[in-house]
Design an enzyme around this catalytic site. Sequence first.
Site, PDB file in Angstrom:
ATOM      1  N   THR A  11      -0.947   1.255   4.616  1.00  0.00           N
ATOM      2  CA  THR A  11      -0.830  -0.250   3.883  1.00  0.00           C
ATOM      3  C   THR A  11       0.120   0.150   2.793  1.00  0.00           C
ATOM      4  O   THR A  11       0.246   1.212   2.190  1.00  0.00           O
ATOM      5  CB  THR A  11      -1.766  -0.767   3.575  1.00  0.00           C
ATOM      6  OG1 THR A  11      -1.736  -1.803   2.421  1.00  0.00           O
ATOM      7  CG2 THR A  11      -2.849   0.353   3.006  1.00  0.00           C
ATOM      8  N   ASP A  12       1.019  -0.882   2.451  1.00  0.00           N
ATOM      9  CA  ASP A  12       1.816  -0.819   1.453  1.00  0.00           C
ATOM     10  C   ASP A  12       1.159  -0.821   0.038  1.00  0.00           C
ATOM     11  O   ASP A  12       1.383  -0.422  -1.006  1.00  0.00           O
ATOM     12  CB  ASP A  12       2.641  -2.019   1.094  1.00  0.00           C
ATOM     13  CG  ASP A  12       2.122  -3.512   1.019  1.00  0.00           C
ATOM     14  OD1 ASP A  12       0.926  -3.602   1.382  1.00  0.00           O
ATOM     15  OD2 ASP A  12       3.055  -4.508   1.200  1.00  0.00           O
ATOM     16  N   GLU A  13      -0.269  -0.914   0.069  1.00  0.00           N
ATOM     17  CA  GLU A  13      -0.982  -0.891  -1.034  1.00  0.00           C
ATOM     18  C   GLU A  13      -1.327   0.420  -1.708  1.00  0.00           C
ATOM     19  O   GLU A  13      -1.707   0.525  -2.900  1.00  0.00           O
ATOM     20  CB  GLU A  13      -2.638  -1.689  -0.876  1.00  0.00           C
ATOM     21  CG  GLU A  13      -2.599  -3.179  -0.243  1.00  0.00           C
ATOM     22  CD  GLU A  13      -3.603  -3.851  -0.400  1.00  0.00           C
ATOM     23  OE1 GLU A  13      -4.322  -3.689  -1.130  1.00  0.00           O
ATOM     24  OE2 GLU A  13      -3.612  -4.956   0.345  1.00  0.00           O
ATOM     25  N   LYS A  35      -7.344   4.473   1.643  1.00  0.00           N
ATOM     26  CA  LYS A  35      -6.122   4.435   2.378  1.00  0.00           C
ATOM     27  C   LYS A  35      -5.296   5.398   1.941  1.00  0.00           C
ATOM     28  O   LYS A  35      -4.641   6.166   3.045  1.00  0.00           O
ATOM     29  CB  LYS A  35      -5.574   3.010   2.458  1.00  0.00           C
ATOM     30  CG  LYS A  35      -6.363   1.899   3.340  1.00  0.00           C
ATOM     31  CD  LYS A  35      -6.679   2.090   4.614  1.00  0.00           C
ATOM     32  CE  LYS A  35      -5.421   2.153   5.466  1.00  0.00           C
ATOM     33  NZ  LYS A  35      -5.928   2.294   6.836  1.00  0.00           N
ATOM     34  N   TYR A  77     -10.335   0.231  -1.814  1.00  0.00           N
ATOM     35  CA  TYR A  77      -9.669  -0.197  -0.757  1.00  0.00           C
ATOM     36  C   TYR A  77      -8.380   0.914  -0.521  1.00  0.00           C
ATOM     37  O   TYR A  77      -8.344   1.776   0.312  1.00  0.00           O
ATOM     38  CB  TYR A  77      -9.180  -1.449  -0.222  1.00  0.00           C
ATOM     39  CG  TYR A  77      -8.412  -1.641   1.116  1.00  0.00           C
ATOM     40  CD1 TYR A  77      -8.620  -1.041   2.054  1.00  0.00           C
ATOM     41  CD2 TYR A  77      -7.083  -2.377   0.686  1.00  0.00           C
ATOM     42  CE1 TYR A  77      -7.806  -1.254   3.236  1.00  0.00           C
ATOM     43  CE2 TYR A  77      -6.202  -2.264   1.797  1.00  0.00           C
ATOM     44  CZ  TYR A  77      -6.540  -1.688   2.902  1.00  0.00           C
ATOM     45  OH  TYR A  77      -5.720  -1.852   4.143  1.00  0.00           O
TER      46      TYR A  77
HETATM   47  P1  NAD Z   1      -9.790  -5.645  10.336  1.00  0.00           P
HETATM   48  O1  NAD Z   1     -10.665  -5.645   9.340  1.00  0.00           O
HETATM   49  O2  NAD Z   1      -9.364  -7.262  10.944  1.00  0.00           O
HETATM   50  O3  NAD Z   1     -10.214  -4.854  11.711  1.00  0.00           O
HETATM   51  C1  NAD Z   1     -10.788  -3.400  11.312  1.00  0.00           C
HETATM   52  C2  NAD Z   1     -11.346  -3.265  12.880  1.00  0.00           C
HETATM   53  O4  NAD Z   1     -11.819  -1.636  12.548  1.00  0.00           O
HETATM   54  C3  NAD Z   1     -12.543  -3.869  13.094  1.00  0.00           C
HETATM   55  O5  NAD Z   1     -12.329  -4.379  14.416  1.00  0.00           O
HETATM   56  C4  NAD Z   1     -13.630  -2.959  12.797  1.00  0.00           C
HETATM   57  O6  NAD Z   1     -14.972  -3.529  13.820  1.00  0.00           O
HETATM   58  C5  NAD Z   1     -13.311  -1.727  12.934  1.00  0.00           C
HETATM   59  N1  NAD Z   1     -14.098  -0.688  12.634  1.00  0.00           N
HETATM   60  C6  NAD Z   1     -14.375  -0.639  11.167  1.00  0.00           C
HETATM   61  N2  NAD Z   1     -15.166   0.401  10.803  1.00  0.00           N
HETATM   62  C7  NAD Z   1     -14.950   1.082  11.913  1.00  0.00           C
HETATM   63  C8  NAD Z   1     -15.749   2.250  12.379  1.00  0.00           C
HETATM   64  N3  NAD Z   1     -16.306   3.197  11.536  1.00  0.00           N
HETATM   65  N4  NAD Z   1     -15.600   2.781  13.417  1.00  0.00           N
HETATM   66  C9  NAD Z   1     -14.876   2.260  14.265  1.00  0.00           C
HETATM   67  N5  NAD Z   1     -14.292   0.974  14.307  1.00  0.00           N
HETATM   68  C10 NAD Z   1     -14.307   0.416  12.964  1.00  0.00           C
HETATM   69  O7  NAD Z   1      -8.432  -4.916   9.873  1.00  0.00           O
HETATM   70  P2  NAD Z   1      -6.948  -5.102  10.000  1.00  0.00           P
HETATM   71  O8  NAD Z   1      -6.459  -6.405   9.233  1.00  0.00           O
HETATM   72  O9  NAD Z   1      -6.873  -5.385  11.663  1.00  0.00           O
HETATM   73  O10 NAD Z   1      -6.264  -3.801   9.748  1.00  0.00           O
HETATM   74  C11 NAD Z   1      -6.197  -2.913  10.643  1.00  0.00           C
HETATM   75  C12 NAD Z   1      -5.540  -1.515   9.957  1.00  0.00           C
HETATM   76  O11 NAD Z   1      -4.263  -2.103   9.243  1.00  0.00           O
HETATM   77  C13 NAD Z   1      -6.186  -1.015   8.833  1.00  0.00           C
HETATM   78  O12 NAD Z   1      -6.274   0.291   8.756  1.00  0.00           O
HETATM   79  C14 NAD Z   1      -5.584  -1.684   7.487  1.00  0.00           C
HETATM   80  O13 NAD Z   1      -6.093  -0.730   6.395  1.00  0.00           O
HETATM   81  C15 NAD Z   1      -4.335  -1.848   7.812  1.00  0.00           C
HETATM   82  N6  NAD Z   1      -3.615  -2.724   7.342  1.00  0.00           N
HETATM   83  C16 NAD Z   1      -3.738  -3.961   7.380  1.00  0.00           C
HETATM   84  C17 NAD Z   1      -2.814  -4.807   6.822  1.00  0.00           C
HETATM   85  C18 NAD Z   1      -3.423  -6.268   6.742  1.00  0.00           C
HETATM   86  O14 NAD Z   1      -2.557  -7.314   6.241  1.00  0.00           O
HETATM   87  N7  NAD Z   1      -4.331  -6.832   7.330  1.00  0.00           N
HETATM   88  C19 NAD Z   1      -1.690  -4.408   6.159  1.00  0.00           C
HETATM   89  C20 NAD Z   1      -1.382  -3.063   6.311  1.00  0.00           C
HETATM   90  C21 NAD Z   1      -2.189  -2.353   7.033  1.00  0.00           C
HETATM   91  P1  TYD Z   2      -5.423 -10.573   0.756  1.00  0.00           P
HETATM   92  O1  TYD Z   2      -5.094 -11.453   1.964  1.00  0.00           O
HETATM   93  O2  TYD Z   2      -6.837 -10.366   0.290  1.00  0.00           O
HETATM   94  O3  TYD Z   2      -4.554  -9.378   0.647  1.00  0.00           O
HETATM   95  P2  TYD Z   2      -4.229  -8.179  -0.578  1.00  0.00           P
HETATM   96  O4  TYD Z   2      -5.078  -8.332  -1.607  1.00  0.00           O
HETATM   97  O5  TYD Z   2      -4.526  -6.915   0.214  1.00  0.00           O
HETATM   98  O6  TYD Z   2      -2.799  -8.286  -0.600  1.00  0.00           O
HETATM   99  O7  TYD Z   2      -4.594 -11.366  -0.511  1.00  0.00           O
HETATM  100  C1  TYD Z   2      -3.444 -11.632  -0.679  1.00  0.00           C
HETATM  101  C2  TYD Z   2      -2.965 -12.226  -1.783  1.00  0.00           C
HETATM  102  O8  TYD Z   2      -3.756 -13.422  -1.866  1.00  0.00           O
HETATM  103  C3  TYD Z   2      -3.471 -11.331  -3.144  1.00  0.00           C
HETATM  104  O9  TYD Z   2      -2.326 -11.449  -3.945  1.00  0.00           O
HETATM  105  C4  TYD Z   2      -4.683 -11.858  -3.484  1.00  0.00           C
HETATM  106  C5  TYD Z   2      -4.711 -13.370  -3.188  1.00  0.00           C
HETATM  107  N1  TYD Z   2      -5.981 -14.031  -2.953  1.00  0.00           N
HETATM  108  C6  TYD Z   2      -6.213 -15.285  -3.673  1.00  0.00           C
HETATM  109  O10 TYD Z   2      -5.354 -15.829  -4.576  1.00  0.00           O
HETATM  110  N2  TYD Z   2      -7.491 -15.665  -3.641  1.00  0.00           N
HETATM  111  C7  TYD Z   2      -8.240 -15.255  -2.464  1.00  0.00           C
HETATM  112  O11 TYD Z   2      -9.456 -16.287  -2.201  1.00  0.00           O
HETATM  113  C8  TYD Z   2      -7.878 -14.425  -1.549  1.00  0.00           C
HETATM  114  C9  TYD Z   2      -8.618 -13.719  -0.493  1.00  0.00           C
HETATM  115  C10 TYD Z   2      -6.607 -13.734  -2.128  1.00  0.00           C
END
Ligand code: NAD
Ligand code: TYD
Length: 344
Positions: A124-126, A153, A149
Amino acid sequence: MKHLLVSGGCGFIGSNFVRHVLEYTDLSVTVLDKLTYAGRRENLHGLENHPRLEVVVGDIGNQELVNHLVARSGIDTIVNFAAETHVDQSILGPLVFTDTNVRGTHVLLEVAREHGLRFHHISTDEVYGHIPDGHQSVESDPLAPRSPYSASKAAADQLVQAYVITYGLAATITRGANNVGPYQFPEKAVPLFSTNALLGLPLPVYGDGLQMRDYAHVLDHCTGILTVLERGVTGEVYNVGTGREMTNLEMVDIVLETLGASRDLVRHVTDRPGHDRRYSMNVDKLRALGWEPRYDPRQAVAEAARWYAENRWWWEPIRAGNFQEYYARQYGKRLGNEAPESTQ
Ligand code: NAD
Ligand code: TYD
């Protein structure tokens, strides 16, 4: 590359990736997913009898299980999406983030090393932390995570890179921007705000709402990952996003406008501790492999909001279930006392 083990394939991005791979490639897929609150079988609905898909329920931290899955089939590549993924949940209960995101990834790396597999890790960019105005993160920038988090990562990224250097593992990493689209659990901002607007509930904007994020469509993330699997250089990291960010208030306006909801629903509430003000990535390295994002961020947010309007079947049961306990814990006080308070 013939057969992928997709960990976390029942989550938001993983399930979109599995759909994409089955539709546009000949690859076989074994999903390994623990089905935590965020992992849902219905995210793969319609694929139940797909001849190239198998879904196994289990933990990536279970080395015996992962070894068994790899040994009994032709799996040649691990794509690791499995993670605990929400910053606010990591503030409420951080230890499980270390268990899954650090130790779980480490177990997958061990199995990949033992069996000589190709490994791709979703990051992630985080991990770059807060990015000051005028800079865009490039892949060689130092990691400076600021939440439990993002720290977990970043630790996983460093383990992957250590395995490349120490054992010559054929691994790559993609660092994705904030994804939006179908099947995103409603704890994240865009689905939370969309479903709240559809329910006529207030939209809890943390602090002043001027934090900046690159809201990228999940399908552009999926094509980026596939591009790296097909043409990426092992040992390398690739950023995936649109390269353009907007403020959260701009994102909220797009959601409200798309759903025809009133701006009166917006509430500025107590900020998230350690809230990163800005993420911004340069994505030229992935572009150089021939990838281009198809959605701009405004379009991505609007399409996501529309999906929630059209797919109540998916999120209404989630919002009616255990999610309510989390919502009360996270927002009860915040929405009860509406004075904004910033912790930047
Ligand atoms: P999500 O929370 O929707 O899904 C995570 C999945 O992992 C779920 O299906 C969960 O059941 C499974 N999981 C959790 N713990 C597990 C374990 N111990 N063993 C097996 N499965 C397990 O997450 P997402 O948003 O789809 O993110 C997927 C990946 O992408 C993550 O690694 C996250 O860090 C990364 N990512 C997410 C975003 C975003 O904006 N959502 C952005 C950049 C990177
Ligand atoms: P989020 O979707 O939780 O992603 P991340 O924190 O990983 O970037 O949040 C996106 C942005 O929205 C972040 O700046 C936090 C903000 N946010 C709110 O302002 N209110 C909320 O209830 C949530 C969940 C996020």
